[in-house]
Scaffold this active site. Structure first.
Site, short mmCIF file in Angstrom:
data_model
loop_
_atom_site.label_atom_id
_atom_site.label_comp_id
_atom_site.label_asym_id
_atom_site.label_seq_id
_atom_site.Cartn_x
_atom_site.Cartn_y
_atom_site.Cartn_z
N GLU A 115 7.24 2.50 3.70
CA GLU A 115 6.98 2.58 2.26
C GLU A 115 5.62 3.23 2.00
O GLU A 115 4.69 3.08 2.77
CB GLU A 115 7.05 1.18 1.65
CG GLU A 115 8.48 0.66 1.68
CD GLU A 115 8.69 -0.72 1.09
OE1 GLU A 115 9.84 -1.06 0.80
OE2 GLU A 115 7.71 -1.47 0.91
N CYS A 128 -1.28 4.97 -1.17
CA CYS A 128 -1.37 3.96 -0.13
C CYS A 128 -0.38 4.35 0.97
O CYS A 128 0.82 4.37 0.77
CB CYS A 128 -1.02 2.61 -0.76
SG CYS A 128 -1.12 1.24 0.38
N CYS A 135 4.40 -4.04 11.77
CA CYS A 135 3.05 -4.29 12.29
C CYS A 135 3.19 -5.30 13.43
O CYS A 135 3.98 -6.23 13.33
CB CYS A 135 2.16 -4.87 11.19
SG CYS A 135 0.44 -5.11 11.70
N CYS A 139 -0.43 -11.70 10.48
CA CYS A 139 -1.16 -12.36 9.40
C CYS A 139 -0.16 -13.18 8.57
O CYS A 139 0.87 -12.65 8.15
CB CYS A 139 -1.89 -11.34 8.55
SG CYS A 139 -2.99 -10.32 9.55
N CYS A 142 1.20 -12.06 5.01
CA CYS A 142 1.60 -10.65 4.82
C CYS A 142 3.08 -10.43 5.15
O CYS A 142 3.56 -10.82 6.21
CB CYS A 142 0.72 -9.77 5.71
SG CYS A 142 1.23 -8.03 5.73
N CYS A 370 -0.08 -4.86 -2.61
CA CYS A 370 -0.64 -5.07 -1.27
C CYS A 370 0.05 -6.21 -0.54
O CYS A 370 0.18 -7.30 -1.07
CB CYS A 370 -2.10 -5.45 -1.40
SG CYS A 370 -3.20 -4.14 -0.97
N1 SAH Z 1 -3.20 -3.73 8.51
C1 SAH Z 1 -4.29 -3.37 7.70
C2 SAH Z 1 -3.91 -2.55 6.49
C3 SAH Z 1 -2.68 -2.93 5.72
S1 SAH Z 1 -2.70 -4.37 4.73
C4 SAH Z 1 -5.07 -4.58 7.31
O1 SAH Z 1 -4.60 -5.69 7.51
O2 SAH Z 1 -6.19 -4.41 6.82
C5 SAH Z 1 -3.67 -3.96 3.29
C6 SAH Z 1 -4.39 -5.17 2.66
O3 SAH Z 1 -3.44 -6.05 2.01
C7 SAH Z 1 -5.08 -6.04 3.70
O4 SAH Z 1 -6.35 -6.46 3.24
C8 SAH Z 1 -4.16 -7.23 3.78
O5 SAH Z 1 -4.80 -8.33 4.31
C9 SAH Z 1 -3.73 -7.40 2.35
N2 SAH Z 1 -2.53 -8.22 2.17
C10 SAH Z 1 -1.55 -8.44 3.05
N3 SAH Z 1 -0.61 -9.26 2.49
C11 SAH Z 1 -1.02 -9.54 1.24
C12 SAH Z 1 -0.46 -10.29 0.16
N4 SAH Z 1 0.72 -10.88 0.27
N5 SAH Z 1 -1.15 -10.34 -0.99
C13 SAH Z 1 -2.34 -9.70 -1.14
N6 SAH Z 1 -2.89 -8.95 -0.16
C14 SAH Z 1 -2.25 -8.87 1.02
FE1 SF4 Z 2 -0.51 -6.20 9.88
FE2 SF4 Z 2 -0.18 -7.27 7.46
FE3 SF4 Z 2 -2.02 -8.27 9.12
FE4 SF4 Z 2 -2.42 -5.84 8.01
S1 SF4 Z 2 -2.29 -7.82 6.91
S2 SF4 Z 2 -2.72 -6.44 10.17
S3 SF4 Z 2 -0.28 -5.08 7.94
S4 SF4 Z 2 0.21 -8.29 9.46
#
Ligand code: SAH
Ligand code: SF4
Length: 396
Positions: A115, A128, A135, A139, A142, A370
């Site tokens: 996406e 973006c 991934c 996390c 996420c 995000c």
């Molecule tokens: N993997 C990288 C970049 C992609 S995520 C990273 O983790 O930085 C982009 C941003 O969205 C990151 O700061 C991540 O922590 C945040 N993010 C992930 N899931 C989210 C959610 N459900 N709500 C708000 N932010 C989120």
């Molecule tokens: Fe991967 Fe989501 Fe963690 Fe970013 S926030 S490192 S995309 S699992």
């Protein structure tokens, strides 16, 4: 979610099937393009100039057909067309949010999907971009981190997302008219905040961003490109030295205990190790501030003590703190902090002297915000056996 949760999930890594047939020129570095041109018999003396000309046609004018490259001899154009193609990922679907955000689903080689999100604002337009299918990290807040398929995108697939978006925005300049000096570009900024951990696909992300920054490439200033990482500490200095874009870091917690649960890579490189790497970044990259991303999770990381600890931890680092109200996804294990809590948190940070914008959730109605990105291929929940059969790999 226990602190023992693994850093990486039980993912299936999809090997990239090399496409057969002509070579795609999109995403090739200058050196690689030069080699490719020499290999088809381009005279050594001309190679540098041909690289520049072809780059300009591809990245500045958006041309996909060698026949349109009118400053090259006809016979040479035909020769190029025989050996090469200019291809970007295919747009499978587009959704437009009530707030103007556009979410694209694009298909890459092997049939996998990622996406891409375009966010229009008054003074800029941000794309973006994804760096991986899924991934490998886990996390807990996420959506992408729950996807079981992972493949690194090629440099061509990364820069191709930018080209696909310019196609959709109708933003290629008209030949003879100029390259958009007239006003701000519709697509003026790039954030590597889509699917995937960009620093786990370093070489391809670097090559793609070099093209994005090059004056004969997409021609965006390195200050308009932000790479977001969850904290892959050994790659952070490399990012400064070899890419030199702005950095955002997914910080999200102020104690190792909580960060271990939210961003499990913290168990490998903890807060102290991460902050050490971040202290060196602005000097190495000659960039300005580092963005600390902080997702606001109700009763998890949103107390006044957290705000005060955060300010203490980042002391001495040129920083801004981006507060992200948690974006919920179906089955997500957390809730968004209440609005007055987020404002209180922001206020403590602001009074300590840091910019603390609260990121307005964009495109939530189309699951484009995000952390909500997850490809449709995965949503179909194929069985491991099915995937193995499709990708031609044996199951462990
Ligand atoms: N993997 C990288 C970049 C992609 S995520 C990273 O983790 O930085 C982009 C941003 O969205 C990151 O700061 C991540 O922590 C945040 N993010 C992930 N899931 C989210 C959610 N459900 N709500 C708000 N932010 C989120
Ligand atoms: Fe991967 Fe989501 Fe963690 Fe970013 S926030 S490192 S995309 S699992």
């Amino acid at each position: 979610m226990s602190a023992d949760a693994p850093i990486t999930q039980d993912v299936m890594t999809i090997p990239r099937k090399l496409p057969e047939g002509p070579v795609n020129l999109v995403g090739l570095t200058r050196d690689k393009l030069r080699e490719a041109l020499l290999a088809i018999g381009t005279p050594e003396k001309q190679a540098k100039m041909r690289v520049n000309q072809i780059w300009q046609w591809i990245y500045q004018w958006g041309v996909r057909d060698f026949a349109e490259m009118t400053n090259l001899a006809k016979a040479y154009r035909a020769q190029l067309a025989e050996h090469f193609v200019i291809e970007v990922p295919e747009m499978v679907s587009k959704q437009v949010s009530a707030d103007g955000t556009r979410k694209y689903l694009v298909r890459i080689a092997g049939g996998h999907e990622v996406e891409v999100v375009y966010i229009p604002e008054t003074d800029r337009g941000t794309l973006c971009v994804s760096s991986q299918v899924g991934c490998t990290l886990t996390c807990s807040f996420c959506h992408t981190g729950t996807q079981k398929l992972v493949r690194n995108l090629t440099a061509g697939e990364i820069v191709g997302q930018i080209m696909m978006a310019r196609d959709d925005l109708g933003e290629w300049p008209e030949p003879g008219v100029g390259t958009g000096e007239a006003g701000p570009r519709l697509l003026s900024n790039i954030v590597l905040m889509g699917m995937g951990e960009p620093l786990y696909n370093f070489d391809n992300v670097r090559d793609a961003m070099k093209i994005a920054m090059d004056g004969e490439g997409i021609s965006l200033s390195r200050r308009r490109i932000t790479l977001s990482t969850s904290g892959v500490v050994p790659e952070i200095a490399k990012c400064a030295e070899e890419i030199g874009c702005l950095l955002a870091v997914s910080f999200h917690a102020t104690t190792d205990e909580v960060r271990d649960k939210l961003v499990p890579i913290n168990k490998r490189w903890n807060i102290e190790a991460l902050l050490d790497a971040l202290r060196a970044y602005p000097k190495l990259s000659n960039s300005e501030r580092i963005t600390f991303e902080y997702v606001m999770l109700k009763d998890v990381n949103d107390s006044d003590e957290d705000a005060r600890r955060l300010v203490k931890l980042i002391k001495g680092i040129p920083a801004k703190i981006n507060l992200i109200p948690f974006n919920e996804w179906p089955g997500s294990p957390y809730q968004r902090s209440d609005w007055d809590r987020i404002e209180k948190f922001a206020d403590i940070i602001y009074k300590a002297g840091y910019a603390s914008p609260i990121r307005t959730p964009r495109g939530e109605d189309i699951m484009a915000a995000c952390g909500q990105l997850k490809s449709a291929t995965e949503r179909a929940r194929k069985s491991r056996a099915q995937i193995a059969a499709e990708t031609g790999i044996s199951q462990q």
